[in-house]
Scaffold this active site. Sequence first.
Site, mmCIF file in Angstrom:
data_model
loop_
_atom_site.group_PDB
_atom_site.id
_atom_site.type_symbol
_atom_site.label_atom_id
_atom_site.label_comp_id
_atom_site.label_asym_id
_atom_site.label_seq_id
_atom_site.Cartn_x
_atom_site.Cartn_y
_atom_site.Cartn_z
ATOM 1 N N GLY A 20 0.777 -1.245 0.000
ATOM 2 C CA GLY A 20 0.000 0.000 0.000
ATOM 3 C C GLY A 20 0.806 1.290 0.000
ATOM 4 N N ASN A 22 1.615 3.084 -2.543
ATOM 5 C CA ASN A 22 0.951 4.039 -3.455
ATOM 6 C C ASN A 22 -0.323 4.595 -2.827
ATOM 7 O OD1 ASN A 22 2.457 4.283 -6.050
ATOM 8 N ND2 ASN A 22 2.389 2.059 -5.867
ATOM 9 N N MET A 95 -3.896 -7.192 -7.082
ATOM 10 C CA MET A 95 -3.448 -8.348 -7.855
ATOM 11 C C MET A 95 -4.587 -9.252 -8.352
ATOM 12 S SD MET A 95 -0.527 -7.597 -8.318
ATOM 13 C CE MET A 95 1.155 -7.271 -7.894
ATOM 14 N N LYS A 96 -5.752 -8.673 -8.549
ATOM 15 C CA LYS A 96 -6.864 -9.426 -9.149
ATOM 16 C C LYS A 96 -7.211 -8.766 -10.473
ATOM 17 C CE LYS A 96 -7.761 -12.519 -6.030
ATOM 18 N NZ LYS A 96 -7.592 -13.940 -6.349
ATOM 19 N N ILE A 97 -7.646 -9.577 -11.412
ATOM 20 C CA ILE A 97 -8.032 -9.018 -12.708
ATOM 21 C C ILE A 97 -9.535 -8.752 -12.690
ATOM 22 C CG2 ILE A 97 -8.199 -9.526 -15.183
ATOM 23 C CD1 ILE A 97 -5.547 -11.096 -14.841
ATOM 24 N N LEU A 98 -9.890 -7.514 -13.004
ATOM 25 C CA LEU A 98 -11.317 -7.147 -13.001
ATOM 26 C C LEU A 98 -11.987 -7.708 -14.253
ATOM 27 C CD1 LEU A 98 -10.823 -3.414 -11.934
ATOM 28 C CD2 LEU A 98 -11.720 -5.253 -10.487
ATOM 29 N N ASN A 112 -4.513 2.316 -13.451
ATOM 30 C CA ASN A 112 -3.627 1.332 -12.835
ATOM 31 C C ASN A 112 -2.192 1.817 -12.975
ATOM 32 O OD1 ASN A 112 -2.749 -1.169 -11.697
ATOM 33 N ND2 ASN A 112 -2.275 -1.931 -13.753
ATOM 34 N N HIS A 114 1.594 0.271 -13.341
ATOM 35 C CA HIS A 114 2.268 -0.990 -13.645
ATOM 36 C C HIS A 114 3.782 -0.733 -13.739
ATOM 37 C CE1 HIS A 114 2.795 -5.031 -15.192
ATOM 38 N NE2 HIS A 114 3.640 -4.526 -16.059
HETATM 39 C C1 GAR Z 1 3.654 -1.300 -7.551
HETATM 40 O O1 GAR Z 1 4.987 -1.376 -7.974
HETATM 41 C C2 GAR Z 1 2.720 -1.515 -8.724
HETATM 42 O O2 GAR Z 1 3.204 -1.011 -9.934
HETATM 43 C C3 GAR Z 1 2.663 -3.018 -8.791
HETATM 44 O O3 GAR Z 1 2.607 -3.429 -7.459
HETATM 45 C C4 GAR Z 1 3.297 -2.484 -6.648
HETATM 46 C C5 GAR Z 1 2.387 -2.098 -5.519
HETATM 47 O O4 GAR Z 1 3.080 -1.477 -4.482
HETATM 48 N N1 GAR Z 1 1.520 -3.453 -9.540
HETATM 49 C C6 GAR Z 1 1.534 -4.481 -10.366
HETATM 50 O O5 GAR Z 1 2.518 -5.187 -10.530
HETATM 51 C C7 GAR Z 1 0.231 -4.731 -11.072
HETATM 52 N N2 GAR Z 1 0.440 -5.516 -12.229
HETATM 53 P P1 GAR Z 1 2.312 -0.860 -3.238
HETATM 54 O O6 GAR Z 1 1.386 -1.941 -2.666
HETATM 55 O O7 GAR Z 1 3.399 -0.500 -2.251
HETATM 56 O O8 GAR Z 1 1.544 0.335 -3.710
#
Ligand code: GAR
Length: 194
Positions: A20, A22, A95-98, A112, A114
């Site tokens: 979390g 972000n 990490m779930k696909i909508l 999103n 990525h």
């Molecule tokens: C981030 O690096 C994001 O880009 C990635 O997970 C991390 C989440 O970090 N997302 C993916 O890989 C989605 N395909 P956080 O939980 O600290 O925000």
Amino acid sequence: MKKLNGINKKNIAVFISGRGSNLKSLIKYSKLKKSRFNVKLVITNKKEAKGLGYAKKNKITNFAVNYKNKNIAEKKILFFLRKNKINIICLAGFMKILSGKFIKKFKGKILNTHPSLLPKYKGLNTHQRVINDKEKYSGFTIHLVNEKLDSGKKIFQKKIRILKKDNVKTLEKKILKLENKYYPIALSRFLINL
Ligand code: GAR
């Protein structure tokens, strides 16, 4: 929607599955005077997600949704979104696909982040694959979510040079720091044009 400086602040929901960081930066930015959004709701598919702590600390409504049955889970999420008058969804390590059905209901309103320079390295384990391929650059992309994985319209992208001494861990750390800095900014810019 709250009003600030004559600007209608949009209500956003942040979807997380773990750390979390972000979410934390979106919450922090949302408290600034210039922010065009308000973090109104946090949804997770994992009740033990560390990021939920940030929602609780900031008294933001949050729900852990059981994802055993995706159809039921998405119905519940839609209910929470409507109840909280959510305008925009920000996926942040969700990490779930909508489903296509769900995405249609919020068409053009789901963002999103990525950790790669899309369209390269869609999916999981991006940093490992980037290092294995001896890429010179990596970065992250903020994009709209459509029915195809990591394929929607690009909103924002930041590129960094990979150093010889970089490994999966150092690369992940550098890119995450940038995501944290720029996700709220990219979201704000996106909201101006909405
Ligand atoms: C981030 O690096 C994001 O880009 C990635 O997970 C991390 C989440 O970090 N997302 C993916 O890989 C989605 N395909 P956080 O939980 O600290 O925000």
